[in-house]
Design a protein around this motif. Structure first.
Motif, short mmCIF file in Angstrom:
data_model
loop_
_atom_site.label_atom_id
_atom_site.label_comp_id
_atom_site.label_asym_id
_atom_site.label_seq_id
_atom_site.Cartn_x
_atom_site.Cartn_y
_atom_site.Cartn_z
N ALA A 1 13.17 13.91 10.46
CA ALA A 1 13.86 15.08 10.99
C ALA A 1 15.28 14.68 11.36
CB ALA A 1 13.13 15.65 12.21
N ILE A 2 16.27 15.32 10.75
CA ILE A 2 17.68 14.98 10.92
C ILE A 2 18.38 16.17 11.55
CG2 ILE A 2 19.81 14.35 9.73
CD1 ILE A 2 18.05 13.09 7.56
N THR A 3 19.12 15.93 12.61
CA THR A 3 19.83 16.96 13.36
C THR A 3 21.32 16.70 13.29
OG1 THR A 3 17.95 17.22 14.86
CG2 THR A 3 20.07 18.11 15.58
N PHE A 4 22.09 17.73 12.96
CA PHE A 4 23.54 17.67 12.98
C PHE A 4 24.04 18.51 14.15
CE2 PHE A 4 22.27 17.46 8.46
CZ PHE A 4 22.71 16.17 8.18
N ALA A 5 24.92 17.94 14.95
CA ALA A 5 25.40 18.64 16.15
C ALA A 5 26.89 18.41 16.32
CB ALA A 5 24.65 18.15 17.40
N GLU A 6 27.57 19.44 16.79
CA GLU A 6 28.99 19.34 17.14
C GLU A 6 29.11 19.15 18.65
OE1 GLU A 6 31.52 22.32 15.30
OE2 GLU A 6 29.86 22.87 13.96
N PHE A 7 30.34 18.98 19.10
CA PHE A 7 30.56 18.74 20.52
C PHE A 7 30.10 19.92 21.37
CE2 PHE A 7 33.23 18.64 24.36
CZ PHE A 7 32.93 17.37 24.82
N ARG A 8 30.25 21.12 20.83
CA ARG A 8 29.85 22.31 21.58
C ARG A 8 28.33 22.42 21.72
NH1 ARG A 8 31.13 26.95 16.98
NH2 ARG A 8 29.77 26.08 15.35
N ASP A 9 27.58 21.65 20.93
CA ASP A 9 26.12 21.71 20.96
C ASP A 9 25.50 20.71 21.92
OD1 ASP A 9 26.20 23.63 18.92
OD2 ASP A 9 26.26 22.08 17.38
N ARG A 10 26.31 20.03 22.71
CA ARG A 10 25.76 18.94 23.52
C ARG A 10 24.79 19.46 24.58
NH1 ARG A 10 30.59 20.45 25.27
NH2 ARG A 10 31.12 20.40 27.48
N ARG A 11 24.98 20.69 25.08
CA ARG A 11 24.04 21.26 26.04
C ARG A 11 22.67 21.46 25.40
NH1 ARG A 11 23.12 21.54 31.20
NH2 ARG A 11 25.33 22.04 31.60
N LYS A 12 22.64 21.97 24.17
CA LYS A 12 21.36 22.16 23.49
C LYS A 12 20.69 20.83 23.19
CE LYS A 12 22.57 26.56 21.30
NZ LYS A 12 22.71 27.30 20.02
N ILE A 13 21.49 19.82 22.84
CA ILE A 13 20.91 18.50 22.58
C ILE A 13 20.27 17.96 23.85
CG2 ILE A 13 21.49 16.11 22.01
CD1 ILE A 13 21.41 17.92 19.62
N PHE A 14 20.93 18.15 24.98
CA PHE A 14 20.35 17.68 26.25
C PHE A 14 19.05 18.43 26.57
CE2 PHE A 14 19.95 18.34 30.84
CZ PHE A 14 19.75 17.03 31.24
N ASP A 15 19.02 19.74 26.30
CA ASP A 15 17.80 20.51 26.56
C ASP A 15 16.66 20.04 25.66
OD1 ASP A 15 19.16 21.94 28.44
OD2 ASP A 15 19.62 23.62 27.11
N ILE A 16 16.95 19.73 24.42
CA ILE A 16 15.91 19.23 23.51
C ILE A 16 15.38 17.89 24.00
CG2 ILE A 16 15.49 18.39 21.17
CD1 ILE A 16 17.45 20.53 20.20
N GLU A 17 16.27 17.01 24.44
CA GLU A 17 15.83 15.72 24.96
C GLU A 17 14.96 15.89 26.19
OE1 GLU A 17 19.51 12.77 23.61
OE2 GLU A 17 19.49 13.68 25.61
N GLY A 18 15.33 16.83 27.06
CA GLY A 18 14.50 17.06 28.24
C GLY A 18 13.14 17.65 27.91
N HIS A 19 13.09 18.48 26.88
CA HIS A 19 11.81 19.10 26.51
C HIS A 19 10.88 18.10 25.84
CE1 HIS A 19 8.93 22.06 25.10
NE2 HIS A 19 9.10 21.60 23.87
N THR A 20 11.41 17.30 24.95
CA THR A 20 10.57 16.36 24.20
C THR A 20 10.37 15.04 24.94
OG1 THR A 20 12.51 15.52 23.00
CG2 THR A 20 11.29 17.35 22.01
N HIS A 21 11.10 14.82 26.02
CA HIS A 21 11.03 13.55 26.75
C HIS A 21 11.40 12.37 25.85
CE1 HIS A 21 8.11 15.26 30.02
NE2 HIS A 21 9.18 15.98 29.84
N GLN A 22 12.25 12.63 24.88
CA GLN A 22 12.70 11.60 23.97
C GLN A 22 14.21 11.73 23.81
OE1 GLN A 22 10.55 12.17 20.33
NE2 GLN A 22 8.63 11.38 21.14
N GLN A 23 14.89 10.61 23.85
CA GLN A 23 16.33 10.60 23.68
C GLN A 23 16.69 10.31 22.23
OE1 GLN A 23 18.27 7.94 26.38
NE2 GLN A 23 17.65 9.06 28.22
N PHE A 24 17.66 11.05 21.74
CA PHE A 24 18.14 10.81 20.39
C PHE A 24 18.89 9.49 20.32
CE2 PHE A 24 17.77 15.49 20.18
CZ PHE A 24 17.04 15.58 19.01
N LYS A 25 18.82 8.87 19.19
CA LYS A 25 19.62 7.68 18.90
C LYS A 25 20.64 8.06 17.84
CE LYS A 25 15.93 4.37 19.96
NZ LYS A 25 15.08 3.25 19.43
#
Length: 632
Positions: free
Chosen positions: A431-455
């Motif tokens: 699973a590959i995710t592409f994110a821009e700087f404006r998406d950092r809030r959504k990335i943080f929410d995903i990390e909090g929901h899955t309890h996994q931090q992106f590398k």
């Protein structure tokens, strides 16, 4: 002769060797038969027809969620013969569909056998009575054609399965049909929107199990094509979506129409606490006796799916990285998720022009076209499916090896369902995710929901230029981070409130002082202790603030003299939106002022002939100086 005996001796040795190998093979096969595990579905007590169908699909051992849910769903743990309500949470691809289909079908098969036995006993009794009277035995009733209008009766299914999307309903119905192929007399019907009514009405005749989306089901119920008062088992698949705002009213109506049911089961990959509270209202006795099964902890989900994050500077940079990945030879089939239908269509067209075998799938397409494109994906005719979240649930294609989040989902829960389209049934996925700087809030929410931090990773030659947040760092506002609010342009320090400190200024020149749209006083016109109220200090608040240093548009305290943060010629610019000036403070209507100043230097119309906007004196009207009209 010697040669002949030698050849015969060689043949004898070869036969002995073959016999020895055959004996060893037979011994190994016997040992394997002894050590082979027994069929787990037989041990669960399922009907032989279902066990045979599952074996035809290539499964002999149930998954963890099936081992936990099937015995409870079949009533093994019920009190006084009552069925148990279930709420099951398990990751995608873990076998949830079979976990609720198998016990429901098992019970329906048992009831069907009982009804057939009762009908056979009744016929034998009637035949015996007729023979005793010396009459011919009665004929067996013929099965009536359900497509004939004279034989029409509203369908009365015994089990109902609700799904949020058409694709998921079709997938569940297809699995149910595969499981009953060895069962005689059990009918499965699929009811979804976008399909002809008459075809679905014909399929509903004599249906025992109905898999439906709520909208079309209620339409058929209101037109008296189906009755739900005989439903014994209600299953809600993807319950988190069904209990959401979009389906809550329909689910409440179905709950009322099936109030006489014996059992309610809810299955989903995610169950937020709020969703669990709503689910209890659908259960018997408000969920007092419901059994909860959680197969995987949030941090243990999708251990066989590698999740990668790539930061992008802009949309063009993200598009280049997607093109780089789609040319990877390890991709068998892939799903590219977009945020909107417009983005989905545009991206699919671009990929087609670049030579990729790609099609789009979203809710605006007709159901027939959606079915054809999904069938092409399952048959391998399409390599890349560009889809919205309508494809995040219900697509079970084993050959999907990659999932790309080109556009991030609106909810963090949908991310779990998206990546669950790959790595199903124990397979590995990416699973590959592409994110821009404006998406950092959504990335943080995903990390909090899955309890996994992106590398975060980078592609050689496509490294991002911007500086992006480190893994695990929490953004401090929607447009900028930090408490100080020290930004001078878009995205300065956002403080604790939201909207950040941006749009031009420090504590006294942003949208609401240090707290952005501050979280203490949200009422316009009520300043806080740090100079809130959509602007700077108390005396410099809004468009009608008094003049301080002459940097506004006009000399009067009207539209734009807002001190250091004004709209006008000040060095920092960007006056915040504030309280409008009372009527009368604006410059009177007259000639246009020169560019850069709204209000003229002197009144445009003066009683004494003051200078106008162009500096030309204005002469009042005098009837005595009017030239005489020539005679006719």
């Amino acid at each position: 002769m010697t040669d002949t005996f030698q050849v015969q001796g060689d043949f004898a040795a070869a036969d002995a060797a073959i016999s020895e190998v055959s004996l060893q093979d037979a011994t190994v096969m016997a040992d394997d038969a002894v050590t082979a595990e027994p069929n787990g579905f037989i041990e669960l007590g399922l009907a032989p027809e279902l066990v045979q169908a599952v074996a035809d699909l290539g499964y002999t051992q149930p998954t963890t969620v099936q081992q936990k849910a099937i015995p409870l769903a079949m009533g093994a743990g019920g009190e006084n013969g009552r069925y148990i309500d279930l709420m099951v949470s398990s990751q995608t691809g873990s076998g949830k569909t079979a976990a609720f289909l198998l016990p429901v079908l098992h019970t329906l098969i048992g009831q069907l056998a009982e009804n057939e036995a009762a009908a056979r006993a009744e016929y034998e009794r009637a035949a015996a009575e007729a023979i005793a009277r010396g009459e011919a035995p009665p004929k067996r009733p013929k099965r009536k054609d359900p497509t004939n209008a004279r034989n029409f009766k509203p369908a009365t299914p015994g089990a109902l399965i609700l799904c949020p999307t058409r694709e998921l309903a079709q997938q569940v119905a297809h699995d149910a049909i595969d499981l009953v192929k060895h069962t005689r007399g059990l009918r499965v019907a699929n009811v979804v929107g976008g399909m002809p009514y008459q075809l679905q009405i014909a399929k509903l005749q004599n249906a025992d199990l109905v898999v439906a989306t709520p909208g079309r089901l209620l339409d058929l119920q209101r037109s008296m094509q189906i009755k739900l008062d005989k439903v014994q088992f209600l299953v809600v698949d993807e319950a988190d979506r069904m209990l959401d705002l979009g389906f809550s009213d329909d689910l409440a109506e179905v709950n009322q129409l099936t109030s006489q049911r014996k059992q309610t089961m809810m299955f989903s990959a995610t169950f937020a606490p709020r969703i669990q509270q709503l689910a209890m209202r659908v259960m018997h006795d408000n969920g007092s006796s419901v059994k909860k099964i959680q197969n995987d902890a949030p941090h243990e989900k999708h251990v066989n799916i590698k999740q990668v994050l790539y930061w992008a500077d802009n949309a063009q940079h993200k598009r280049k990285m997607l093109d780089h990945w789609l040319r990877d030879t390890s991709i068998n089939q892939a799903i590219v998720f977009a945020s909107t239908q417009v983005e989905c269509d545009g991206l699919a067209n671009d990929l087609q022009q670049e030579g990729f075998s790609a099609v789009a799938l979203h809710g605006a397409l007709s159901q027939g076209l959606r079915n054809r494109r999904l069938m092409a994906l399952r048959q391998g005719q399409v390599q890349i499916l560009v889809a919205t979240d309508v494809a995040a649930r219900g697509i079970d294609v084993p050959t999907i090896t990659h999932v790309f989040n080109y556009g991030l989902p609106m909810k963090a829960e949908d991310y779990t369902h998206r990546i669950g389209r790959t790595g199903r049934a124990g397979r590995d996925g990416l699973a590959i995710t592409f994110a821009e700087f404006r998406d950092r809030r959504k990335i943080f929410d995903i990390e909090g929901h899955t309890h996994q931090q992106f590398k975060p990773e980078v592609i050689p030659g496509l490294e991002p230029v911007q500086r992006f947040p480190q893994p695990g760092s929490r953004p401090q506002g929607d447009f900028g981070g930090g408490r100080s609010g020290g930004g001078r342009k878009f995205g300065g320090g956002g403080g604790r409130g939201g909207f950040g400190g941006g749009f031009g200024g420090d504590r006294e020149r942003n949208f609401g002082g240090a707290s952005g749209f501050n979280d203490r006083q949200r009422v316009q016109g009520r300043p806080d202790d740090r100079g809130g109220n959509f602007g700077g200090p108390r005396e410099d608040r809004g468009f009608a603030a008094p003049r301080r240093d002459g940097e506004g548009y006009g000399r009067k305290p009207g539209f734009g003299d807002s001190g250091r943060g004004g709209f006008g010629d000040g060095p920092r610019g960007g006056a915040p939106r504030g309280d409008f000036a009372p009527r009368g403070d604006f410059a009177p209507r007259g000639e246009m002022a020169p560019r850069g100043e709204f209000a003229p230097r002197k009144p445009a119309f003066s009683k004494h002939g003051g200078g106008g906007a162009g500096g030309k004196p204005f002469a009042p009207h005098d009837a005595r100086k009017r030239p005489a009209r020539p005679a006719r």
